[in-house]
Design a protein around this motif. Structure first.
Motif, short mmCIF file in Angstrom:
data_model
loop_
_atom_site.label_atom_id
_atom_site.label_comp_id
_atom_site.label_asym_id
_atom_site.label_seq_id
_atom_site.Cartn_x
_atom_site.Cartn_y
_atom_site.Cartn_z
N MET A 1 0.80 -1.21 0.00
CA MET A 1 0.00 0.00 0.00
C MET A 1 0.84 1.27 0.00
SD MET A 1 -2.78 1.36 2.76
CE MET A 1 -4.35 1.11 1.99
N GLY A 2 1.86 1.33 0.90
CA GLY A 2 2.62 2.56 0.98
C GLY A 2 3.92 2.42 1.74
N LYS A 3 4.59 3.56 1.90
CA LYS A 3 5.93 3.58 2.48
C LYS A 3 5.97 4.47 3.71
CE LYS A 3 10.74 4.65 1.24
NZ LYS A 3 11.63 5.01 0.11
N ASP A 78 5.02 7.94 2.34
CA ASP A 78 3.64 8.40 2.52
C ASP A 78 3.44 8.99 3.90
OD1 ASP A 78 2.30 7.37 -0.02
OD2 ASP A 78 3.35 5.59 0.71
N THR A 101 4.18 15.88 3.78
CA THR A 101 4.16 14.48 4.18
C THR A 101 3.45 14.32 5.51
OG1 THR A 101 6.35 14.28 3.12
CG2 THR A 101 5.62 12.42 4.48
N MET A 359 -2.61 6.21 6.96
CA MET A 359 -2.32 5.73 5.60
C MET A 359 -3.53 5.10 4.93
SD MET A 359 1.53 4.20 5.99
CE MET A 359 1.62 3.52 4.34
N THR A 360 -4.40 4.45 5.71
CA THR A 360 -5.57 3.79 5.13
C THR A 360 -6.76 4.75 5.02
OG1 THR A 360 -6.20 2.99 7.33
CG2 THR A 360 -4.93 1.49 5.93
#
Length: 400
Positions: A1-3, A78, A101, A359-360
């Motif tokens: 999904m992300g970093k 992210d 960010t 993030m979600t």
């Protein structure tokens, strides 16, 4: 999904790193950055063959905004998870603003030259984060952090009005040393040796250090002496929980710890005022930190359990209601899972969960927020999933 970019490589960072690697569907990539890159590399070596999360490492001085900005621009995360020192919160927030960010930390900012933790410095970033369209999630450890989510959950599901909150932090662990601290000694000793205070009727009431003591019997730990301290979540909860009349924070300490601390205080070793020693300036507390055991090394030798939670007293449908929600964490179980003792574990797990919430998109909103300002339900579900299950008691023993 992300970093995620994880800044810090101490005991709490180790837990965050392990948990992100366990949660590889959300954290498909992490970069671990610290002043000492070799510490980051050790985590990478240990974990890279046990996870699908891609792990990279970097060197950064978190006091240097320009270095942070360069690192964030290079890594393109992210979210930034700040598990460095509380003194570095503002430089990292500045770098997140410059690069747009999202940001999460576990403890509020405190200046190096005064043991004064307040949210005012970070709350001052609200409008800038709103304009940048990014989220800053403050104090997402256990306390602050889970304690705020616990109170928010109680408010949402059980109360029309919460009037009294007592936050109880019990560490029943034994590491076998004559004297050691369970998290950063500099932060821990500053916190404990400062004046205590609590909020009553909208005002701060100040107490002398360790002046107010209570004895409480903790589930699976037993009877412990606990002392009223100042703690940062009091400030935000007093604003965000409806109808609050009084909020206090208590932490357990053994007599052996207090005796050692008093002796060190009496000889000036806990001072944060610089002195000249052999022609150079040193801060006594920083020197003391250097000779004490590293909290990250306590894991293999610490036995026992922690019990941390919130007792809420209030009104539901016109009737009084008492409610206690808490977590019990076993030091040795934590060590077997992630190589840390429970104090680091209980701070690192919620930091990962908070980053996941942002993030979600569950906790994604431009601005600067404390955890209790978001919906507690997905976070409470995640606590049960990721290693910090909670218990409820509707007939708790109250603190007088």
């Amino acid at each position: 999904m992300g970093k995620a970019l994880i800044i810090g490589a101490g005991g709490v960072a180790g837990v965050v790193i392990h948990k992100c690697c366990q949660n590889s569907t959300v954290f498909t990539e992490i970069c671990i950055a610290s002043r000492t890159k070799s510490k980051c590399d050790k985590f990478k070596e240990k974990l890279q063959d046990k996870t699908t999360t891609k792990i990279t490492t970097a060197q950064v001085d978190a006091d240097d905004v320009n270095q942070l900005i360069s690192l964030i621009r290079r890594e393109q995360p992210d979210i930034v998870i700040n598990v460095a020192l509380p003194y570095q919160d503002l430089t990292i927030m500045d770098a997140c603003l410059a690069t747009k960010t999202d940001y999460v930390d576990t403890a509020n900012y405190e200046p190096k030259d005064t043991a004064k933790f307040e949210y005012k410095w970070q709350w001052a970033y609200r409008e800038r984060f709103e304009r940048a369209g990014i989220t800053a999630l403050l104090g997402c450890g256990f306390d602050p952090g889970i304690t705020g989510v616990f109170c928010s959950y109680a408010q949402k599901h059980y109360f029309d009005e919460i009037r009294y909150i007592d936050i109880l932090d019990c560490n029943g662990g034994d590491h076998g040393y004559p004297f050691a601290t369970n998290f950063n000694p500099e932060i821990n000793i500053r916190e404990v040796s400062a004046n205590g205070n609590y909020i009553e009727n909208g005002k701060w009431v100040e107490t002398k250090p360790m002046e107010i003591k209570r004895v409480y019997k903790f589930d699976q730990v037993g009877e412990k002496d606990m002392y009223l301290l100042h703690h940062e979540e009091l400030e935000s909860l007093a604003l965000n929980i409806h109808g609050i009349k009084r909020i206090r924070f208590f932490m357990t300490f053994g007599q052996n710890y207090l005796t050692h601390l008093k002796c060190l205080e009496n000889v000036g070793m806990t001072s944060i005022e610089p002195i000249i020693y052999e022609g150079r300036e040193i801060v006594p507390l920083q020197f003391l930190k250097a000779v004490l055991p590293d909290p990250a090394s306590l894991g293999p030798r610490t036995v026992g359990k922690t019990n941390i939670g919130c007792i809420c007293q209030g009104i539901k449908d016109g009737k009084p209601l008492n409610y206690y929600v808490y977590n019990i964490c076993d030091h040795q179980v934590c060590y077997k899972e992630v190589g840390s003792q429970a104090v680091s574990y209980t701070t690192g797990v919620p930091a990962m969960i908070g980053a996941m919430m942002v993030m979600t998109g569950k906790w994604k909103k431009p601005g600067v927020y404390n955890v209790e300002e978001f919906d507690p339900d997905p976070f409470m579900d995640a606590l049960n999933q990721w290693g910090l299950p909670w218990k409820e008691d509707f007939h708790p023993t109250l603190v007088d």
